[in-house]
Scaffold this motif. Structure first.
Motif, PDB file in Angstrom:
ATOM      1  N   ASP A 642      22.134  42.772  45.523  1.00  0.00           N
ATOM      2  CA  ASP A 642      23.387  42.947  46.243  1.00  0.00           C
ATOM      3  C   ASP A 642      23.641  44.423  46.558  1.00  0.00           C
ATOM      4  O   ASP A 642      24.217  44.754  47.604  1.00  0.00           O
ATOM      5  N   LEU A 643      23.213  45.300  45.646  1.00  0.00           N
ATOM      6  CA  LEU A 643      23.375  46.742  45.876  1.00  0.00           C
ATOM      7  C   LEU A 643      22.634  47.176  47.139  1.00  0.00           C
ATOM      8  O   LEU A 643      23.093  48.048  47.886  1.00  0.00           O
ATOM      9  N   LEU A 644      21.485  46.536  47.428  1.00  0.00           N
ATOM     10  CA  LEU A 644      20.692  46.915  48.595  1.00  0.00           C
ATOM     11  C   LEU A 644      21.365  46.520  49.910  1.00  0.00           C
ATOM     12  O   LEU A 644      20.917  46.940  50.981  1.00  0.00           O
ATOM     13  N   ASN A 645      22.435  45.730  49.813  1.00  0.00           N
ATOM     14  CA  ASN A 645      23.206  45.382  51.009  1.00  0.00           C
ATOM     15  C   ASN A 645      24.453  46.253  51.169  1.00  0.00           C
ATOM     16  O   ASN A 645      25.266  46.005  52.054  1.00  0.00           O
ATOM     17  N   SER A 646      24.596  47.261  50.300  1.00  0.00           N
ATOM     18  CA  SER A 646      25.776  48.129  50.335  1.00  0.00           C
ATOM     19  C   SER A 646      25.436  49.460  50.994  1.00  0.00           C
ATOM     20  O   SER A 646      24.281  49.736  51.332  1.00  0.00           O
ATOM     21  N   VAL A 647      26.474  50.295  51.133  1.00  0.00           N
ATOM     22  CA  VAL A 647      26.269  51.610  51.752  1.00  0.00           C
ATOM     23  C   VAL A 647      25.498  52.547  50.826  1.00  0.00           C
ATOM     24  O   VAL A 647      25.094  53.634  51.245  1.00  0.00           O
ATOM     25  N   LEU A 648      25.294  52.152  49.555  1.00  0.00           N
ATOM     26  CA  LEU A 648      24.541  53.000  48.630  1.00  0.00           C
ATOM     27  C   LEU A 648      23.038  52.838  48.792  1.00  0.00           C
ATOM     28  O   LEU A 648      22.268  53.564  48.145  1.00  0.00           O
ATOM     29  N   ALA A 649      22.611  51.890  49.620  1.00  0.00           N
ATOM     30  CA  ALA A 649      21.182  51.648  49.822  1.00  0.00           C
ATOM     31  C   ALA A 649      20.614  52.672  50.805  1.00  0.00           C
ATOM     32  O   ALA A 649      20.236  52.349  51.943  1.00  0.00           O
ATOM     33  N   TRP A 654      17.429  61.011  42.813  1.00  0.00           N
ATOM     34  CA  TRP A 654      17.491  60.828  41.369  1.00  0.00           C
ATOM     35  C   TRP A 654      18.063  59.452  41.060  1.00  0.00           C
ATOM     36  O   TRP A 654      19.133  59.094  41.561  1.00  0.00           O
ATOM     37  N   LEU A 655      17.362  58.700  40.206  1.00  0.00           N
ATOM     38  CA  LEU A 655      17.803  57.371  39.809  1.00  0.00           C
ATOM     39  C   LEU A 655      17.878  57.294  38.295  1.00  0.00           C
ATOM     40  O   LEU A 655      16.902  57.605  37.613  1.00  0.00           O
ATOM     41  N   VAL A 673      13.544  50.847  48.677  1.00  0.00           N
ATOM     42  CA  VAL A 673      14.671  51.192  49.552  1.00  0.00           C
ATOM     43  C   VAL A 673      15.242  52.563  49.181  1.00  0.00           C
ATOM     44  O   VAL A 673      15.500  53.412  50.043  1.00  0.00           O
ATOM     45  N   LEU A 674      15.449  52.795  47.879  1.00  0.00           N
ATOM     46  CA  LEU A 674      16.048  54.065  47.448  1.00  0.00           C
ATOM     47  C   LEU A 674      15.062  55.239  47.543  1.00  0.00           C
ATOM     48  O   LEU A 674      15.477  56.393  47.701  1.00  0.00           O
ATOM     49  N   GLN A 675      13.785  54.966  47.406  1.00  0.00           N
ATOM     50  CA  GLN A 675      12.747  55.997  47.474  1.00  0.00           C
ATOM     51  C   GLN A 675      13.048  57.181  46.533  1.00  0.00           C
ATOM     52  O   GLN A 675      13.047  58.339  46.965  1.00  0.00           O
ATOM     53  N   PRO A 676      13.342  56.890  45.264  1.00  0.00           N
ATOM     54  CA  PRO A 676      13.661  58.013  44.365  1.00  0.00           C
ATOM     55  C   PRO A 676      12.432  58.882  44.114  1.00  0.00           C
ATOM     56  O   PRO A 676      11.298  58.425  44.162  1.00  0.00           O
ATOM     57  N   ARG A 677      12.708  60.140  43.822  1.00  0.00           N
ATOM     58  CA  ARG A 677      11.660  61.105  43.474  1.00  0.00           C
ATOM     59  C   ARG A 677      11.515  61.214  41.966  1.00  0.00           C
ATOM     60  O   ARG A 677      10.437  61.428  41.435  1.00  0.00           O
ATOM     61  N   LYS A 702       3.506  53.673  40.014  1.00  0.00           N
ATOM     62  CA  LYS A 702       2.923  53.243  41.274  1.00  0.00           C
ATOM     63  C   LYS A 702       3.652  53.870  42.450  1.00  0.00           C
ATOM     64  O   LYS A 702       3.039  54.179  43.495  1.00  0.00           O
ATOM     65  N   GLN A 703       4.955  54.080  42.287  1.00  0.00           N
ATOM     66  CA  GLN A 703       5.746  54.709  43.346  1.00  0.00           C
ATOM     67  C   GLN A 703       5.691  56.241  43.288  1.00  0.00           C
ATOM     68  O   GLN A 703       6.301  56.909  44.126  1.00  0.00           O
ATOM     69  N   GLY A 704       4.971  56.776  42.298  1.00  0.00           N
ATOM     70  CA  GLY A 704       4.826  58.223  42.196  1.00  0.00           C
ATOM     71  C   GLY A 704       6.054  58.940  41.664  1.00  0.00           C
ATOM     72  O   GLY A 704       6.239  60.138  41.939  1.00  0.00           O
ATOM     73  N   LEU A 705       6.884  58.256  40.879  1.00  0.00           N
ATOM     74  CA  LEU A 705       8.107  58.878  40.352  1.00  0.00           C
ATOM     75  C   LEU A 705       7.791  59.785  39.168  1.00  0.00           C
ATOM     76  O   LEU A 705       6.900  59.492  38.367  1.00  0.00           O
ATOM     77  N   ARG A 706       8.533  60.862  39.050  1.00  0.00           N
ATOM     78  CA  ARG A 706       8.503  61.690  37.836  1.00  0.00           C
ATOM     79  C   ARG A 706       9.471  61.068  36.832  1.00  0.00           C
ATOM     80  O   ARG A 706      10.639  60.847  37.149  1.00  0.00           O
ATOM     81  N   ILE A 707       8.983  60.829  35.626  1.00  0.00           N
ATOM     82  CA  ILE A 707       9.764  60.131  34.601  1.00  0.00           C
ATOM     83  C   ILE A 707      10.323  61.154  33.617  1.00  0.00           C
ATOM     84  O   ILE A 707       9.577  61.954  33.043  1.00  0.00           O
TER      85      ILE A 707
END
Length: 747
Positions: A642-649, A654-655, A673-677, A702-707
């Motif tokens: 549902d969040l992906l249907n909001s303006v926050l998508a 940063w996530l 969708v968010l494409q966090p770094r 897999k998405q290449g995020l820094r943890i």
């Protein structure tokens, strides 16, 4: 020789300030080089090298005693002997196991254990226990208590949780534990725990309220065995012999001075053994021994030389004692008294000396307390003015005599009843003082401010008439009103605090402060009170414009009451206000609400079809200069859709990992969708929920995020709006801290 002793002290202290210890080969060669320098009379350099090598070798020895990495998180059957005084409270038995052995690998010689809902455990018993072992570690926050350093200083090589066990042998030579039980059983007017702290050095029975009163009034040193108690007893014994000599009662065939010094040291040593003879007690006994030796052999060489010898003696016995605040506080207090009263003439009466001593010690310790990150008691001089003689002359004698005379019916119990009443009266008076003047927790300060404060304190300790002495007050007051760095307009300063299995994130703009969640509370252990609130004080937070509690679960909102009672909070918003205490007066999270603070945009969202508290989490998006941070609480994949249907998508740099990285969250759709770094994970080391789940970690990679994982890196700091990497507390290297290893536990 004095220069050599000073060089030795510098060498013994130097490793404490190193980010890493030198290689073992270098450490073994340094004593050889020091011996080669002695024929050339290069005593200072030789002593410096020897002290440095000795301290490094001792520290490396303690590090090598830590639990092997391959056993971290494993459950093993362990046999060992219980040492010290076990602590019981809130359904948990905590104790230390010495001479630990296992059939499946070498273990540290000393392990600190916790047994939830366990049976009574007594000192001296031998147990066979099933233990989930952990390497030494702890929460790591800005200018906070470093539990990892404390464990190393205690020579504790592992911690663990007991799953099962059985007693192999009854207690042997557990006389201290027996005395403690007797002190808790007899009628002491409700102050048996305080007398146990005073007589045995066991403060585990004191309540949190008692500890807070002692901290607010600067009298903690009075209810634990300190150099003052050891020195007082030695002085009383010395004075008793000297008094007998003065009145002609002492036998002439016995030389009075050797007897006075010997009996004084015997009394100090006996009290030290009664108190467990741990490091602070050993330090006090060493100081008393050197002072008495100097009195016996060299009567006119001043006080600085014995003090320096005592300092070096303590560090030679235990090089890691420098990691303990007590070492710095006790020696600084003695040095202040020597500096201010030694060699000065003046018509001071005894009461003038006593009152001035309290104020001078307070001034001298002020910068030291700030450097160590400890609170400063504003009422300390006044409270100690009354409490020190009360404990020393009214409480301590009947407490010690009553303990020694417990085998005699009614006599020992009567003395302890009297001592307990006197302690209770003292606590009532201290509570009144603490309620009016609580301790001050100063914000973190740059080094140059602390240096100015140290100079100011030294100037104020100088005799009257010194030309620069009046400058001491403004330099010292700089510590109370340090300059603060202002954030630029449109920037946000973000701290993810290390709170274990929970969440607490601080967001500050130029003129506003927001706290997203407050850390967990488990039973009587409130992270909000013990971790979050002190961290906020250290970061200079004086009030909260908004406390945003994502939902009502204890790991996110457990510390809310403690934070709200310790800081002014203008407003409280929550995704699940019905599950929070009414006193918080929390408002409901309004999905779609937006506002701006100092050029930084904030946007709230909540899933309208949420069925449980996790799904009701109030999500917060923060945008500063085009850089975004999304705080998600504990939402799951259903809420994420549902969040992906909001303006926050929208692309978000940063996530905050939803639900601590659980398998039911962080869907691939959300990440695409968010494409966090970068992703922020807040969780407890070795938590029972298995957070973060390996499949989620694999998804992040897999998405290449820094943890950025709080369990591996401690508190994490970033400045939103600068598009720069985050920094963690573990990047502030200390030799006792393992370097940050992102993802090391996610194999």
């Amino acid at each position: 020789m004095r220069t050599g002793m000073m060089a030795l002290a510098v060498g013994l202290l130097a490793p404490v300030f190193l980010p890493a210890l030198p290689p073992v080969g270098w450490m073994l060669w340094l004593p050889v080089v020091a011996l080669m320098l002695l024929p050339f009379r290069s005593y200072p350099l030789a002593f410096l090298l020897f002290g440095f090598a000795w301290s490094c070798i001792g520290a490396q020895w303690a590090l090598d005693e830590r639990l092997p990495v391959e056993l971290d998180g494993e459950t093993r059957w362990v046999e060992g002997r219980v040492v010290g005084l076990p602590q019981s409270g809130d359904g948990v038995v905590r104790f230390e196991l010495a001479d630990a052995r296992s059939r499946h690998g070498k273990l540290p010689s000393l392990i600190r254990l916790a047994w939830y809902d366990g049976p009574p455990v007594n000192s001296g018993e031998r147990w066979r226990l099933a233990v989930k072992l952990k390497r030494p570690g702890g929460l790591l926050n800005p200018d906070a208590f470093d539990y990892e350093a404390w464990l190393l200083a205690q020579r504790i090589g592992a911690t663990g949780t007991v799953k099962d066990g059985r007693r192999l042998a009854e207690a042997q030579w557990a006389w201290r534990d027996g005395i403690r039980q007797r002190l808790l059983e007899v009628d002491t007017q409700g102050r048996g725990a305080a007398l146990a702290a005073l007589v045995l050095g066991d403060g585990s029975g004191l309540s949190r309220e008692d500890w807070q009163i002692l901290q607010d009034t600067g009298t903690v040193h009075l209810l634990v065995i300190s150099g003052q108690h050891i020195g007082l007893l030695a002085a009383v014994m010395y004075g008793l012999v000297a008094g007998l000599v003065r009145f002609g009662v002492w036998p002439l065939r016995w030389p009075w001075l050797p007897w006075a010094c010997g009996l004084a040291f015997a009394a100090a040593l006996g009290y030290g053994l009664l108190a467990g003879f741990d490091v602070p007690v050993r330090r006090a006994c060493v100081m008393v021994a050197l002072v008495l030796l100097w009195r016996l052999r060299f009567r006119h060489l001043g006080a600085w030389w014995p003090l320096l010898l005592a300092f070096n003696g303590v560090l030679l016995m235990d090089p890691l004692a420098a990691l303990r605040p007590g070492l710095w506080l006790s020696f600084t207090a003695v040095a202040v008294l020597i500096f201010t009263f030694g060699g000065r003439l003046g018509p001071w009466r005894w009461w003038q000396i006593w009152t001035r001593a309290q104020w001078l010690i307070a001034i001298g310790l002020c910068p030291v307390l700030l450097i160590l990150g400890l609170p400063i008691s504003l009422s300390g001089p006044l409270a100690n003015l009354l409490a020190v003689p009360w404990i020393s002359f009214a409480v301590l004698p009947p407490a010690l005599l009553g303990t020694l005379l417990l085998p005699i019916p009614y006599v020992g119990e009567g003395l302890l009843w009297l001592a307990g009443g006197l302690v209770d009266g003292l606590f009532r008076a201290l509570a009144l003082i603490a309620g009016r003047w609580p301790a001050w927790v100063a914000p973190s300060m740059p080094g140059w401010i602390l240096a100015l404060g140290c100079i100011g304190a030294v100037l104020l300790l100088l005799p009257r008439g010194i030309p620069l002495r009046p400058l001491g007050w403004p330099l010292l007051l700089v510590l109370a009103f340090p300059p603060r760095e202002q954030l630029a307009e449109g920037m946000a300063d973000v701290w993810q605090l290390d709170v274990g299995q929970g969440l607490a994130i601080l967001i500050r703009t130029r003129h506003h402060t927001l706290l997203y969640d407050t850390g967990p509370r488990f039973g009587d252990f409130d992270v909000g009170e013990r971790v979050v609130l002190p961290a906020l004080h250290k970061l200079g937070v004086e009030r909260l414009d908004l406390m945003l509690l994502s939902h009502a679960d204890a790991d996110h909102a457990g510390g809310a009451l403690a934070v709200a009672s310790g800081l002014p909070v203008s407003r409280v918003i929550s995704g699940d206000p019905s599950g929070l205490p009414e006193v918080l007066n929390a408002e409901t999270c309004e999905s779609g609400r937006q506002w701006q603070w100092d050029g930084v945009a904030f946007h709230l969202w909540q899933w309208g079809d949420a069925q449980d508290s996790n799904q009701r989490s109030c999500v917060l998006q923060i945008e500063a200069n085009g850089e975004r941070l999304l705080l998600t609480g504990d939402i799951d994949t259903a809420a994420e859709r549902d969040l992906l249907n909001s303006v926050l998508a929208v692309p978000t740099q940063w996530l905050q990992a939803p639900h601590h990285g659980s398998r039911s969250s962080s869907s691939m759709a959300l990440l695409k969708v968010l494409q966090p770094r970068d992703v922020l994970i807040s969780r407890g080391q070795g938590n029972s929920f298995g957070h973060p789940h390996p499949t989620v970690i694999a998804r992040y990679r897999k998405q290449g995020l820094r943890i950025h994982d709080s369990a591996e890196q401690g508190a994490i700091h970033l400045q939103l709006g600068r598009f720069q990497p985050a920094r963690s507390m573990r990047q502030q290297r200390r030799f006792w801290r393992e370097p940050p290893q992102p993802g090391a536990t996610h194999r």
